[in-house]
Design a protein around this motif. Structure first.
Motif, PDB file in Angstrom:
ATOM      1  N   LYS A  43       0.861  -1.195   0.000  1.00 31.62           N
ATOM      2  CA  LYS A  43       0.000   0.000   0.000  1.00 31.62           C
ATOM      3  C   LYS A  43       0.894   1.240   0.000  1.00 31.62           C
ATOM      4  CE  LYS A  43      -3.567   2.812   0.756  1.00 31.62           C
ATOM      5  NZ  LYS A  43      -4.516   3.117  -0.334  1.00 31.62           N
ATOM      6  N   SER A  44       0.507   2.266  -0.750  1.00 33.30           N
ATOM      7  CA  SER A  44       1.279   3.516  -0.772  1.00 33.30           C
ATOM      8  C   SER A  44       1.516   4.026   0.643  1.00 33.30           C
ATOM      9  CB  SER A  44       0.521   4.598  -1.542  1.00 33.30           C
ATOM     10  OG  SER A  44       0.551   4.343  -2.928  1.00 33.30           O
ATOM     11  N   GLN A  67     -13.875   4.695  -4.303  1.00 36.18           N
ATOM     12  CA  GLN A  67     -13.174   4.742  -3.014  1.00 36.18           C
ATOM     13  C   GLN A  67     -12.516   6.095  -2.799  1.00 36.18           C
ATOM     14  OE1 GLN A  67      -9.603   4.921  -2.904  1.00 36.18           O
ATOM     15  NE2 GLN A  67      -9.242   4.611  -5.085  1.00 36.18           N
ATOM     16  N   SER A  68     -12.456   6.448  -1.521  1.00 41.97           N
ATOM     17  CA  SER A  68     -11.669   7.610  -1.106  1.00 41.97           C
ATOM     18  C   SER A  68     -11.016   7.251   0.222  1.00 41.97           C
ATOM     19  CB  SER A  68     -12.552   8.848  -0.949  1.00 41.97           C
ATOM     20  OG  SER A  68     -11.732   9.948  -0.569  1.00 41.97           O
ATOM     21  N   MET A  69     -10.047   6.347   0.144  1.00 41.53           N
ATOM     22  CA  MET A  69      -9.456   5.787   1.359  1.00 41.53           C
ATOM     23  C   MET A  69      -8.646   6.830   2.117  1.00 41.53           C
ATOM     24  SD  MET A  69     -10.722   2.856   1.077  1.00 41.53           S
ATOM     25  CE  MET A  69      -9.932   1.959   2.408  1.00 41.53           C
ATOM     26  N   GLY A  70      -7.927   7.680   1.413  1.00 42.84           N
ATOM     27  CA  GLY A  70      -7.116   8.702   2.085  1.00 42.84           C
ATOM     28  C   GLY A  70      -5.789   8.176   2.616  1.00 42.84           C
ATOM     29  N   LEU A  71      -5.227   7.209   1.900  1.00 42.11           N
ATOM     30  CA  LEU A  71      -3.889   6.689   2.218  1.00 42.11           C
ATOM     31  C   LEU A  71      -3.740   6.149   3.645  1.00 42.11           C
ATOM     32  CD1 LEU A  71      -1.668   9.338   0.374  1.00 42.11           C
ATOM     33  CD2 LEU A  71      -1.744   6.894  -0.114  1.00 42.11           C
ATOM     34  N   PRO A  72      -4.669   5.306   4.096  1.00 40.63           N
ATOM     35  CA  PRO A  72      -4.412   4.642   5.375  1.00 40.63           C
ATOM     36  C   PRO A  72      -3.198   3.728   5.206  1.00 40.63           C
ATOM     37  CG  PRO A  72      -6.274   3.609   4.261  1.00 40.63           C
ATOM     38  CD  PRO A  72      -5.889   4.821   3.445  1.00 40.63           C
ATOM     39  N   ASN A 128       3.986   7.041  -6.334  1.00 36.70           N
ATOM     40  CA  ASN A 128       2.586   7.307  -6.679  1.00 36.70           C
ATOM     41  C   ASN A 128       2.395   8.794  -6.956  1.00 36.70           C
ATOM     42  OD1 ASN A 128      -0.185   7.460  -6.808  1.00 36.70           O
ATOM     43  ND2 ASN A 128      -0.550   6.467  -4.838  1.00 36.70           N
ATOM     44  N   SER A 130      -0.379   9.986  -8.243  1.00 41.13           N
ATOM     45  CA  SER A 130      -1.768  10.034  -8.693  1.00 41.13           C
ATOM     46  C   SER A 130      -2.831   9.737  -7.647  1.00 41.13           C
ATOM     47  CB  SER A 130      -1.929   9.068  -9.864  1.00 41.13           C
ATOM     48  OG  SER A 130      -1.298   7.829  -9.591  1.00 41.13           O
ATOM     49  N   CYS A 131      -2.534   9.921  -6.356  1.00 48.04           N
ATOM     50  CA  CYS A 131      -3.612   9.726  -5.371  1.00 48.04           C
ATOM     51  C   CYS A 131      -4.597  10.877  -5.469  1.00 48.04           C
ATOM     52  CB  CYS A 131      -3.084   9.633  -3.950  1.00 48.04           C
ATOM     53  SG  CYS A 131      -4.456   9.487  -2.769  1.00 48.04           S
ATOM     54  N   PRO A 132      -5.881  10.578  -5.753  1.00 44.81           N
ATOM     55  CA  PRO A 132      -6.860  11.659  -5.924  1.00 44.81           C
ATOM     56  C   PRO A 132      -7.591  12.040  -4.646  1.00 44.81           C
ATOM     57  CG  PRO A 132      -7.834   9.571  -6.613  1.00 44.81           C
ATOM     58  CD  PRO A 132      -6.446   9.256  -6.091  1.00 44.81           C
ATOM     59  N   ASN A 133      -7.278  11.400  -3.532  1.00 42.04           N
ATOM     60  CA  ASN A 133      -8.207  11.461  -2.402  1.00 42.04           C
ATOM     61  C   ASN A 133      -7.754  12.274  -1.200  1.00 42.04           C
ATOM     62  OD1 ASN A 133      -9.893   9.818  -3.868  1.00 42.04           O
ATOM     63  ND2 ASN A 133      -9.014   7.933  -3.028  1.00 42.04           N
ATOM     64  N   ASN A 194      -3.999   4.733 -12.359  1.00 42.31           N
ATOM     65  CA  ASN A 194      -4.650   4.811 -11.060  1.00 42.31           C
ATOM     66  C   ASN A 194      -6.159   4.928 -11.295  1.00 42.31           C
ATOM     67  OD1 ASN A 194      -5.194   5.355  -8.266  1.00 42.31           O
ATOM     68  ND2 ASN A 194      -3.075   6.045  -8.102  1.00 42.31           N
ATOM     69  N   SER A 195      -6.904   4.959 -10.200  1.00 44.43           N
ATOM     70  CA  SER A 195      -8.354   5.121 -10.326  1.00 44.43           C
ATOM     71  C   SER A 195      -8.673   6.427 -11.061  1.00 44.43           C
ATOM     72  CB  SER A 195      -8.995   5.117  -8.935  1.00 44.43           C
ATOM     73  OG  SER A 195      -8.437   6.129  -8.134  1.00 44.43           O
TER      74      SER A 195
HETATM   75  C1  DHB Z   1      -5.489   6.249  -2.326  1.00 44.42           C
HETATM   76  C2  DHB Z   1      -6.147   6.157  -3.524  1.00 44.42           C
HETATM   77  C3  DHB Z   1      -5.435   6.153  -4.682  1.00 44.42           C
HETATM   78  O1  DHB Z   1      -6.044   6.031  -5.887  1.00 44.42           O
HETATM   79  C4  DHB Z   1      -4.055   6.252  -4.608  1.00 44.42           C
HETATM   80  O2  DHB Z   1      -3.321   6.267  -5.710  1.00 44.42           O
HETATM   81  C5  DHB Z   1      -3.403   6.324  -3.420  1.00 44.42           C
HETATM   82  C6  DHB Z   1      -4.136   6.327  -2.275  1.00 44.42           C
HETATM   83  C7  DHB Z   1      -6.216   6.306  -1.082  1.00 44.42           C
HETATM   84  O3  DHB Z   1      -7.219   7.016  -1.036  1.00 44.42           O
HETATM   85  O4  DHB Z   1      -5.748   5.705  -0.094  1.00 44.42           O
END
Ligand code: DHB
Length: 312
Positions: A43-44, A67-72, A128, A130-133, A194-195
């Motif tokens: 995971k990033s 999804q909008s996990m926010g890099l947990p 990464n 490209s995280c959009p969240n 990415n998403s």
């Molecule tokens: C998350 C989503 C992503 O698409 C990404 O590239 C990195 C992190 C996330 O929301 O955790």
């Protein structure tokens, strides 16, 4: 055989997990070590551990997910510390490649983390862009100047291959601009896509957005985005030298999907939404399906099909 290479590193199979679901904890990464996934992707990570965005932040949909996990994640030091144990995991073929995903909030974060992983037992580093969240943090890959500054800073920190996780592009001018930037630096691979960021899914019953963070805007994943992923892999495979490998991601859940990415020019593919839904069994299943398709078509290797898309 489905054997392939990324940045000259041999992989036993064409499929592995995408940075995303089920790859945050040591338990999850150990499960990947013991699976048919060709590599262990993490995971990033960020400088500090993160809980991620408020819930609900993930919703399965008929044809994928938002999804909008926010890099947990556990913070990069936890992954650094875990790497030697993962490499030795008894259930894995000793030395199964490990790909670490790094997602700093600034160039200096990315420098610190890439430097640390350059001095680790990781095999490949995927940065990464490209995280959009993350509220207030635009996707780096949509800012060409920042992309170039970031590459200047992170490509000279060691000899382990560096790859970039890119957001989807939708215009040829953007494919060309990004390809020309990548060509200026020793980038070994890119991962597309990415998403599809900042999409909105609405529940008409409750009249509300389906996820909570960012006013309901989140990354779209799964079947919905396969044609976008295929287009990005194809465009970059035509614009970049063949020495830069392309990893395909986006809507791969069957051998047919993987075969299409292979025709488009992918050296390997990653699976996220289907892995989230099905668990580690997906890697062996999709690999067998791809093997059947190739056998039926009398193709004996990945190399024989890679990039061989025909025009009608
Ligand atoms: C998350 C989503 C992503 O698409 C990404 O590239 C990195 C992190 C996330 O929301 O955790």
């Amino acid at each position: 055989s489905l054997k392939t290479h990324i940045a000259k590193l041999p992989l036993d199979s064409y499929l592995f997990n995408a940075s995303g679901p089920r790859c945050t904890t040591e338990e999850e990464l150990n499960r990947l070590a013991g699976s048919a996934s060709a590599a262990i992707m993490t995971k990033s990570c960020t400088m500090l551990p993160r809980e991620g965005n408020a819930e609900p932040r993930f919703q399965a949909l008929p044809l994928g997910s938002i999804q909008s996990m926010g890099l947990p994640n556990l913070g990069y030091e936890a992954y650094l510390e875990m790497l030697p144990r993962l490499k030795q995991a008894r259930s894995s073929r000793r030395g199964k490649p490990i790909v670490v995903s790094v997602s700093g909030f600034s160039i200096s974060d990315n420098v610190t983390m890439v430097q640390a992983f350059q001095a680790s037992s990781a095999d490949l580093i995927e940065v990464n862009f490209s995280c959009p969240n993350i509220e207030g943090k635009p996707q780096v890959g949509y800012d060409f100047e920042q992309t170039e500054r970031a590459l200047e800073a992170i490509c000279q920190l060691g000899s382990k291959p560096i790859g970039l996780k890119l957001p989807p592009y939708f215009d040829f001018s953007h494919f060309i601009t990004m390809a020309n930037i990548i060509k200026k630096f020793p980038v070994s691979f890119i991962t597309c896509i990415n998403s599809v960021g900042n999409t909105l899914v609405i529940d008409p019953e409750t009249e509300s957005a389906i996820i909570k963070p960012k006013g309901g805007f989140g990354g779209l994943c799964g079947d919905y985005i396969k044609p976008i992923g295929l287009a990005n892999v194809r465009a970059f495979s035509q614009l970049l030298p063949s020495s830069i490998d392309i990893i395909g991601v986006g809507g791969i859940k069957t051998g047919t999907d993987a075969f299409e990415y292979l025709l488009a020019g992918a050296s390997a593919v990653q699976v996220a939404t289907c892995f989230e839904k099905e668990g580690v069994e997906c890697f062996d299943r999709i690999a067998k399906e791809l093997g059947c398709i190739m056998a039926a078509k009398q193709y004996s290797s990945i190399a024989a099909v890679k990039g061989k898309l025909k025009m009608i």
